[in-house]
Structures are given as structure tokens and as C-alpha cells.
Design an enzyme around this catalytic site. Structure first.
Site, mmCIF file in Angstrom:
data_model
loop_
_atom_site.group_PDB
_atom_site.id
_atom_site.type_symbol
_atom_site.label_atom_id
_atom_site.label_comp_id
_atom_site.label_asym_id
_atom_site.label_seq_id
_atom_site.Cartn_x
_atom_site.Cartn_y
_atom_site.Cartn_z
ATOM 1 N N ASP A 36 -38.329 -0.578 8.501
ATOM 2 C CA ASP A 36 -37.742 0.744 8.725
ATOM 3 C C ASP A 36 -38.714 1.829 8.305
ATOM 4 O O ASP A 36 -38.440 3.008 8.489
ATOM 5 C CB ASP A 36 -36.449 0.893 7.911
ATOM 6 C CG ASP A 36 -35.281 0.159 8.546
ATOM 7 O OD1 ASP A 36 -35.084 0.305 9.758
ATOM 8 O OD2 ASP A 36 -34.575 -0.567 7.825
ATOM 9 N N LYS A 85 -41.563 0.133 -2.474
ATOM 10 C CA LYS A 85 -42.040 -0.911 -1.567
ATOM 11 C C LYS A 85 -43.523 -1.190 -1.759
ATOM 12 O O LYS A 85 -44.011 -2.276 -1.407
ATOM 13 C CB LYS A 85 -41.779 -0.512 -0.112
ATOM 14 C CG LYS A 85 -40.318 -0.439 0.291
ATOM 15 C CD LYS A 85 -39.747 -1.803 0.576
ATOM 16 C CE LYS A 85 -38.364 -1.707 1.198
ATOM 17 N NZ LYS A 85 -37.797 -3.019 1.553
#
Length: 389
Positions: free
Chosen positions: A123, A75
């Protein structure tokens, strides 16, 4: 078939989506920028010959994203790059002149950037990347998390300077609240999922993931036969699938999507032959994959490129993490997170079922590529899983 894994077939048409939704120029721009960042280094691509022999395939290649920029996951490539692009566009609009990515990165418009707030729901890993990018580029950052996000992941984002807002409900509820409050306050949402009228930041996020495949192409002389890609909203999987198609064209490997059975929105989409949502009734251990609504942009690519969609049960995750941490033979030891091993868990479980192996085309000659999308992003959870062995 094992109760821990299920599958449905895709209907790939290998149409233009892999080239039109994420153009090669978008990947090229992201790669050129990110590879200049301080701390950039290619993540390792490990070969796991002992595990491949155990599973009954020719090779297993594991791209380990744990070391990426010290943030623990792939990410890091998406959220921070998309943040930079949002800041570039907004500063250019405000001053009425085009500024470059390097202008923003080098702090030439720090006074402008300081007044541009970026926000997202997460998340854990995407929000950590966005917070890290905002800290680097000097922009305020607000991150929305849902009730089940761990304290460790919340603290990691706070330590990067983000204001973290925890809500009741699941990931999809946090996405919706972030959208509403950002619109009311004039903040800029940097999401890894698209929705009608909102596509530029998610496209930039996905373009950033092209750094992974760029590195893979440098490491491999020939394409693998299969790629098993874990998915939440589908952004990483779609980016990898598109990049593989663009690079290897007709020789691109078979794409298999893996999701938690507790959050299988892409599996359901494949069954319905259209983007479909699912209710999250119980949170999966694969926290980064706990998404009930697919990204329409990602689904456009995945529906065109993927041969199979698989779901796995949570009970497969801890043994797979421990198998990587304590390998047999000469395989390297890898510390991998709960979401990062989903693809490998599916391969190991599928290998036990001759019918499923036949359905997926797995043979002793198969060469399988996996994206180990996260390392240890929550040390407390990881330590508990290792102790439970």
C-alpha cells in the site's frame, strides 16, 4: 455506542504463540543488525499529558515512527531487514558457503546480489522500505501497487530505484499478482504477510519491528496498562504483542487491535474465532491498513494475546491528525499520517462512551501506549487534510 467505533472481544489464552512464532532470538538478531545501520536512531516516545487529561486516563505515550531512517514509517525496520535476510540466504545457497548479514550489507557479494530480484506488493510503506533496502544492498526491486495507491507514494518508491507495477484491483489482488509473476520469473517475494509454505520473510519483517519495542523497553521503567495497535494484515501488531509478552510476561499490557471498518479482517477473524477474510468494497483513508486477508502467522499471535478488536470509521482520522499537529497545553506537535493515528483515534472515541471504557478497562489510572506507525508519507494528502480544518 458511537457509530464511529465498534468492538468485539478476543479470546486470549496467553499460550506459547508469542514465544514460538517469533522467538526471542529472532528479535535479538534483528535488533543487533538494524541498530548498526547508517542513520539509525531511536524514534521518540512522546508523553501527551494534556490529551490524557482530556481523555480521562493517567498517561498517553505515543511512539512516533515518522523520523525512522527518513522513510516516514516503522516499515523501514521490516522490509529492508527481510530483504537483507533473503539476500543472505540466497547468496549462501549459490556459493555453497554461509555468508553473514554484514557481508551482504558491506557489499562483499555485490555481483551475486545484483542478480537477485526482490519483489513485493504494498500500500506504500512496506514497498518503500523494500526499495530502500534494495538500493542500499544493490539488489533489483519490483513493487506491485493497487489502483488506489497515491501517486506520491508511487513516486517515492521509484525515486529509490524500484520498478513499480500498478494493477487494477485492491491490495489483496496486488499480493496475488506479485506472487504469480515472481514465481514465473524466479524473483524472491519479500512480503509482510504469510501464506501456506511461505513464512521466512514475513517472520523477518516482524522481527525487524522488534526494534521499536526494544527502544520502548529502554524508555519505560514499568509496563503500560493498555496498548492500542492499528493493524492491516496484522504483522506489526503481532510483533509488538509478542515482544511485550516476552519482555513483561504476566505484567504485559492489555492488547487492543484497531482497524478501519472498511477493512476489518482481524475483527472478523475474532468474531469467527479463526482467520477470516473480508471483501474490500471501498478504500479507507487509512491506506496502510486497507487489507482484507490477515497474515496467518500474525493471527496465531494476535488470537492468543488480544483482549479486544475494534473498528473505526474514516471520519475519525482527520480530526485526530489535526489534534496531534495542533495540540493543547504542553503536548508536543506531531505530524502523523492517516494510518499512524488509528490507535489514538480509537482511544479518543472510546473515551466518550462509559460502557466501552468499562469494557476496555480504561480508568483514570490507565497508562496507554500507542505506536504512531507513520509520519507524513504523502505530503499532498497531509496538506489537504490540514487545510480542510
Amino acid at each position: 455506542m458511537s457509530k464511529s467505533i465498534s468492538y468485539t472481544q478476543g479470546t486470549p489464552d496467553f499460550g506459547p504463540a508469542a514465544f514460538s512464532v517469533l522467538p526471542e532470538t529472532a528479535f535479538a538478531q534483528a535488533i543487533a543488525e538494524i541498530t548498526q545501520w547508517e542513520g539509525y536512531a531511536p524514534s521518540p516516545l512522546f508523553s501527551l499529558p494534556s490529551l490524557a487529561q482530556e481523555v480521562g486516563v493517567g498517561a498517553i505515550l505515543y511512539k512516533h515512527e515518522g523520523p525512522r531512517f527518513g522513510l516516514g514509517s516503522f516499515k523501514a525496520l521490516g522490509g529492508a531487514y527481510a530483504a537483507l535476510r533473503v539476500l543472505q540466504r540466497e547468496v549462501s545457497r549459490r556459493i555453497g558457503d554461509e555468508v553473514s548479514l554484514s557481508d551482504i550489507r558491506e557489499g562483499h557479494y555485490a555481483d551475486q546480489v545484483d542478480n537477485i530480484t526482490l519483489a513485493s506488493a504494498t500500500d506504500g510503506n512496506h514497498g518503500r522500505s523494500l526499495a530502500w533496502g534494495c538500493q542500499r544492498f544493490g539488489a533489483p526491486c519490483k513493487i506491485y501497487i493497487h489502483a488506489e495507491v497515491s501517486q506520491g507514494r508511487e513516486q517515492a518508491m521509484q525515486e529509490l530505484g524500484a520498478e513499480v507495477i500498478r494493477i487494477d484491483g485492491d491490495y489483496d489482488a496486488s499480493v496475488e499478482m506479485c506472487r504469480r509473476e515472481a514465481e514465473a520469473a524466479g524473483w524472491f517475494v519479500v512480503s509482510d504477510t504469510s501464506w501456506p509454505g511461505y513464512s521466512e520473510p514475513p517472520r523477518d519483517v516482524m522481527a525487524g519491528y522488534g526494534v521499536m519495542t526494544h527502544e520502548i523497553f529502554n524508555d519505560l521503567e514499568s509496563p503500560p496498562t493498555h496498548v492500542f495497535l492499528q493493524a492491516g494484515v496484522g504483522g506489526m501488531a503481532a510483533a509488538v504483542a509478542a515482544s511485550l509478552r516476552q519482555h513483561w510476561k504476566d505484567e504485559a499490557p492489555k492488547i487492543c487491535i484497531v482497524e478501519p471498518e472498511l477493512a476489518a479482517c482481524l475483527f472478523e477473524s475474532a468474531k469467527q474465532r479463526q482467520a477470516a477474510s473480508v471483501e474490500i468494497g471501498e478504500e479507507t483513508i487509512m491506506a496502510g491498513l486497507s487489507c482484507g486477508v490477515p497474515s496467518p502467522m500474525a493471527w496465531e499471535i494476535l488470537s492468543s494475546e488480544c483482549s479486544h478488536f475494534l473498528t473505526i470509521s474514516d471520519d475519525l482520522i482527520a480530526p485526530t491528525m489535526r489534534r496531534l499537529a495542533h495540540p493543547l497545553g504542553n503536548d508536543p506537535a506531531i505530524e502523523a499520517g492517516e494510518s499512524g493515528v488509528a490507535g489514538l483515534a480509537a482511544v479518543i472515541e472510546a473515551s466518550k462512551d462509559p460502557h466501552l471504557c468499562s469494557e476496555l478497562g480504561l480508568t483514570p489510572d490507565s497508562r496507554i501506549l500507542l505506536i504512531g506507525s507513520e509520519g507524513v508519507t504523502d505530503p499532498e494528502i497531509y496538506a489537504q487534510i490540514m487545510e480542510d480544518s
